[in-house]
Design a protein around this motif. Structure first.
Motif, PDB file in Angstrom:
ATOM      1  N   UNK A 635     -14.839  50.112-146.266  1.00 30.61           N
ATOM      2  CA  UNK A 635     -15.728  51.104-145.969  1.00 30.61           C
ATOM      3  C   UNK A 635     -15.152  52.400-146.360  1.00 30.61           C
ATOM      4  N   UNK A 636     -15.639  52.978-147.274  1.00 29.72           N
ATOM      5  CA  UNK A 636     -15.246  54.634-147.717  1.00 29.72           C
ATOM      6  C   UNK A 636     -15.943  55.275-146.643  1.00 29.72           C
ATOM      7  N   UNK A 637     -17.300  55.220-146.262  1.00 28.95           N
ATOM      8  CA  UNK A 637     -18.021  56.331-145.360  1.00 28.95           C
ATOM      9  C   UNK A 637     -18.035  55.644-143.941  1.00 28.95           C
ATOM     10  N   UNK A 638     -16.787  55.455-143.328  1.00 31.25           N
ATOM     11  CA  UNK A 638     -16.721  54.986-142.074  1.00 31.25           C
ATOM     12  C   UNK A 638     -17.418  55.586-140.894  1.00 31.25           C
ATOM     13  N   UNK A 639     -17.565  56.748-141.106  1.00 30.27           N
ATOM     14  CA  UNK A 639     -18.415  57.342-140.003  1.00 30.27           C
ATOM     15  C   UNK A 639     -19.935  57.463-140.524  1.00 30.27           C
ATOM     16  N   UNK A 640     -20.337  57.299-141.594  1.00 33.02           N
ATOM     17  CA  UNK A 640     -21.695  57.457-142.056  1.00 33.02           C
ATOM     18  C   UNK A 640     -22.293  56.000-142.361  1.00 33.02           C
ATOM     19  N   UNK A 641     -21.706  55.232-143.367  1.00 36.28           N
ATOM     20  CA  UNK A 641     -22.483  53.917-143.658  1.00 36.28           C
ATOM     21  C   UNK A 641     -22.403  52.722-142.577  1.00 36.28           C
ATOM     22  N   UNK A 642     -23.448  52.041-142.544  1.00 35.79           N
ATOM     23  CA  UNK A 642     -23.608  50.698-142.028  1.00 35.79           C
ATOM     24  C   UNK A 642     -23.706  49.596-142.837  1.00 35.79           C
ATOM     25  N   UNK A 643     -23.396  48.616-142.480  1.00 38.99           N
ATOM     26  CA  UNK A 643     -23.929  47.330-143.222  1.00 38.99           C
ATOM     27  C   UNK A 643     -25.262  46.929-142.841  1.00 38.99           C
ATOM     28  N   UNK A 644     -26.000  46.156-143.815  1.00 30.66           N
ATOM     29  CA  UNK A 644     -27.454  45.839-143.393  1.00 30.66           C
ATOM     30  C   UNK A 644     -27.498  45.062-142.070  1.00 30.66           C
ATOM     31  N   UNK A 645     -26.504  44.118-141.904  1.00 31.15           N
ATOM     32  CA  UNK A 645     -26.838  43.514-140.692  1.00 31.15           C
ATOM     33  C   UNK A 645     -26.475  44.412-139.472  1.00 31.15           C
ATOM     34  N   UNK A 646     -25.556  45.405-139.670  1.00 28.19           N
ATOM     35  CA  UNK A 646     -25.274  46.148-138.660  1.00 28.19           C
ATOM     36  C   UNK A 646     -26.294  47.369-138.195  1.00 28.19           C
ATOM     37  N   UNK A 647     -27.064  47.855-139.429  1.00 30.42           N
ATOM     38  CA  UNK A 647     -27.815  48.782-139.139  1.00 30.42           C
ATOM     39  C   UNK A 647     -29.208  48.082-138.526  1.00 30.42           C
ATOM     40  N   UNK A 648     -29.563  47.034-138.861  1.00 31.91           N
ATOM     41  CA  UNK A 648     -30.904  46.318-138.437  1.00 31.91           C
ATOM     42  C   UNK A 648     -30.652  45.331-137.071  1.00 31.91           C
ATOM     43  N   UNK A 649     -29.559  45.054-136.759  1.00 35.05           N
ATOM     44  CA  UNK A 649     -29.602  44.440-135.570  1.00 35.05           C
ATOM     45  C   UNK A 649     -29.280  45.378-134.396  1.00 35.05           C
ATOM     46  N   UNK A 650     -29.276  46.836-134.817  1.00 37.40           N
ATOM     47  CA  UNK A 650     -29.139  47.687-133.593  1.00 37.40           C
ATOM     48  C   UNK A 650     -30.673  47.911-133.211  1.00 37.40           C
ATOM     49  N   UNK A 651     -31.640  47.330-133.803  1.00 40.26           N
ATOM     50  CA  UNK A 651     -32.878  47.727-133.433  1.00 40.26           C
ATOM     51  C   UNK A 651     -33.587  46.872-132.377  1.00 40.26           C
ATOM     52  N   UNK A 652     -34.162  47.103-131.577  1.00 36.47           N
ATOM     53  CA  UNK A 652     -34.502  46.402-130.462  1.00 36.47           C
ATOM     54  C   UNK A 652     -35.322  45.298-131.038  1.00 36.47           C
ATOM     55  N   UNK A 653     -35.410  44.057-130.390  1.00 39.61           N
ATOM     56  CA  UNK A 653     -36.279  42.832-131.046  1.00 39.61           C
ATOM     57  C   UNK A 653     -35.763  42.258-132.317  1.00 39.61           C
ATOM     58  N   UNK A 654     -34.725  42.630-133.020  1.00 36.87           N
ATOM     59  CA  UNK A 654     -34.056  42.115-134.169  1.00 36.87           C
ATOM     60  C   UNK A 654     -32.968  41.032-133.490  1.00 36.87           C
ATOM     61  N   UNK A 655     -33.262  39.975-133.789  1.00 36.60           N
ATOM     62  CA  UNK A 655     -32.465  38.746-133.250  1.00 36.60           C
ATOM     63  C   UNK A 655     -31.483  38.364-134.462  1.00 36.60           C
TER      64      UNK A 655
END
Length: 682
Positions: A635-655
């Motif tokens: 990861x180049x943007x370690x403090x900015x970029x997220x993975x698809x799984x990481x970004x979406x699983x942070x949302x309540x209800x996403x299993x």
């Protein structure tokens, strides 16, 4: 119903910035097209000038002096930025002109490996220029011609919940021929600020006695030109004959998903190495040339059409055109000699698969003899639910050259699958046997049939035209027992029987043929063929239309939206899309462009148990691993970029998050957002 040359203001309504609605004063459907294209060209020029704007360099702020009132410095700073942004694209790519100079230099230095590398680079420059600047044509309806769904009758508004805008078009059948599921294709323009994804959002709906009924549709050829997006929309239309029918094209729904339609059209394979099947036949294309190699007719025991044996040392196919014989019978130059397609484009969808190939034909001693004289462009179209396919071609002479003969249609069938031949003369009637002398140069079609199995293969000539060449021929010849192994039909479109005649520079030869396989008997077969040719020569007319006076808008049983498309998703799709914007393409480093802006994400859906499904692509096949974005890599943007799984699983209800990758449609720069284009200086 108001025809296309009437005022369009009754159709459209304009949305104000505060969300209120007012009638749009748009006039004639095509009135603003020239202005829009001029605006598009201007914006393209502006885009080149402005480059990245102020979005291109991460964490860049104005110097302290700029924050004050030093106007001279502000002007100097802006000029410096504009100059650097103007040069940004040049800094990271090279122009066609520069590459040509480099190739000439390499040629002069006899560095032929460098010549080959540069020629490949120039080809890719051509691909990108085509994506950005190729003229898509004049749309039937442009971006400023639209209506607001909120202004429709209540029953229709409820039925189309989730969609914000619509366009109106009409079809008219003038030949008095009933149509069933006939493919219709139109080019439409849309305002960029009214749509996120044309492929996801467009729905075509027929108005039938006050009821709205969705019809199967297919969207392809999406391009951005200035403030408009344009695309081709293909849909299936019914008509009882001599009817006018109206259709609504709904769009403007960020929650929409890629529609799935029931179809018998199945495509297997990659690139042009395809096997295409519908309820009538299975067509297999050559993995070497993309030519139609063989076909299985799905009747009775399933006769297979093929061209067996080594032929003339080429890979045998049932479609042998296009080619020419060089002057003095020196050699044959043909696309059947391609080791691979020089260039091609593939379109896949529920209605039609389009395979387009083009390039210069090769000689038998390629690349020793490597003439660049006649550019050949061939397109196949295979449809769902239809017993025929189309082949269209364009041959263009880029310089004057001498030939002995030329062929633009040739079919070879091995194994004696047929017992008789037919042809269509100038009177448009089917005849049996060989072509007579009187019709030698006025053949409108050819074919073969088997009187026992009732199998047939018939070619119908729908268009055969030329530019510069005045004496185009519609003739040809058939050999029912070619070397005792098969049946051959061939057409020679240029001067017949004259040795060494010249094809002038700029000459263009076009054709469009339909190839039909139906149950054929000597009694009823001719009538079927004649009726089909008449139908294909008289397609329904499409035109822009005002919405007819609505006397009774009825409630339809099934709404336009599928579950999750009308703001009813269990997890907000707006939140999901926003979360995906935190997924950066880290290989672009400081540009800070995310997957949504880049157009990598093709579809997003939510299952009832908290499963989010993502369909994505990659920018090219040199970057095939979408897993880089799914669960992480370096990861180049370690403090900015997220993975698809990481970004979406942070949302309540996403299993759970499931990501699939596709190559269809192929990604290109037209799929990027305006913001992304600014960041990248495009």
């Amino acid at each position: 119903m108001i025809e296309s040359d009437k005022n369009f203001s009754d159709l459209a309504a304009m949305e104000n910035s505060d969300g209120s609605i007012e009638k749009n004063i748009t006039t004639h459907p095509h009135h603003h097209f020239e202005e829009n294209m001029a605006s598009a060209n201007l914006q393209l020029k502006r885009r080149k000038f402005l480059g990245l704007g102020l979005f291109g360099i991460a964490s860049m702020g104005l110097p302290n002096r700029v924050k004050g009132f030093d106007n001279n410095y502000v002007e100097e700073f802006v000029n410096d930025i504009v100059a650097s942004e103007t040069d940004l694209f040049k800094k990271h790519s090279d122009s066609f002109e520069d590459k040509m100079k480099l190739m000439q230099k390499a040629w002069d230095e006899k560095d032929f490996r460098m010549v080959r590398s540069l020629s490949d680079s120039i080809r890719n420059t051509g691909i990108q220029a085509q994506n950005e600047y190729e003229d898509p044509g004049k749309p039937l309806l442009n971006g400023n011609q639209f209506g607001i769904v909120a202004t429709l009758p209540e029953a229709w508004r409820i039925w189309a919940k989730g969609w914000k805008y619509y366009k109106v078009l009409a079809l008219e059948e003038k030949a008095g021929i009933p149509r069933q599921a006939e493919p219709v294709e139109v080019l439409l323009g849309f305002r960029s600020d009214q749509v996120n994804s044309l492929a996801r959002e467009i729905r075509v709906v027929e108005i039938d006695n006050g009821l709205l009924k969705e019809v199967t549709s297919q969207v392809y050829g999406v391009v951005r030109r200035g403030s408009e997006r344009l695309c081709k929309v293909m849909f299936l239309a019914d008509n009882k004959g001599s009817e006018k029918r109206q259709y609504l094209v709904f769009y403007g729904n960020p929650d929409a998903e890629l529609p799935e339609y029931t179809t018998d059209l199945e495509v297997r394979g990659e690139g042009y190495d395809l096997e295409i099947e519908n309820q009538y036949f299975i067509a297999k294309l050559s993995k070497q040339t993309g030519q139609l190699e063989r076909m299985l007719i799905k009747r009775e025991h399933g006769v297979e059409l093929y061209a067996g044996g080594p032929a003339h040392a080429e890979t045998p196919c049932i479609d042998w055109s296009h080619d020419y014989v060089a002057e003095d019978f020196f050699m044959k130059v043909r696309i059947q000699y391609w080791g691979e397609c020089p260039d091609y484009e593939i379109t896949r969808g529920p209605i039609c698969t389009i395979v387009r190939r083009w390039g210069f034909p090769h000689s038998a001693l390629h690349p020793i003899y490597n003439p660049s004289r006649l550019n050949i462009n061939v397109e196949y179209r295979f449809y769902s639910g239809l017993p025929y396919f189309f082949k269209s071609s364009k041959m263009k002479a880029v310089k004057a050259f001498v030939i002995q003969t030329m062929r633009d249609d040739e079919w070879v069938f091995t194994g004696q699958p047929f017992t008789g031949s037919i042809w269509i003369g100038a009177d448009e009637k089917v005849k049996f046997g060989e072509v007579d002398v009187a019709n030698k140069h006025s053949v409108k079609g050819f074919g073969y049939y088997n009187k026992d199995s009732k199998d047939s293969f018939v070619g119908l000539y729908l268009d055969h035209s030329s530019e510069v060449i005045p004496d185009l021929l519609d003739g040809g010849s058939s050999l029912f027992y070619y070397n005792w192994h098969g049946t051959v039909w061939v057409r020679h479109p240029t001067i017949d029987g004259i040795k060494n005649h010249t094809i002038p520079e700029g000459a263009i030869l076009r054709q469009k043929n339909a190839y039909v396989t139906i149950a054929f008997t000597e009694k009823d077969g001719p009538g079927k063929i004649e009726a089909l040719r008449k139908e294909l020569l008289n397609p329904m007319d499409s035109f822009s239309s005002d919405l007819a006076t609505i006397t009774s808008a009825k409630e339809s049983k099934r709404s336009l939206a599928r579950p999750g498309e009308a703001g009813d998703s269990l997890i907000s799709k707006a939140v999901l899309w926003e979360a995906l914007k935190s997924c950066i393409d880290q290989q672009m480093y400081i540009s800070n462009v995310n997957l949504v802006e880049l157009g990598y994400i093709y579809n997003l859906s939510v299952e009832g148990d908290g499963v989010v499904k993502v369909l994505m692509t990659m920018p090219h096949r040199g970057r095939p691993l979408s897993s880089f974005f799914i669960w992480g890599s370096s990861v180049v943007h370690r403090t900015v970029s997220k993975t698809i799984v990481g970004a979406l699983t942070e949302i309540p209800g996403v299993r759970k998050v499931v990501v699939d990758q596709t190559w269809y449609p192929e990604w290109n720069s037209n799929l990027m957002s305006d913001e992304c284009r600014k960041k990248l200086g495009i």
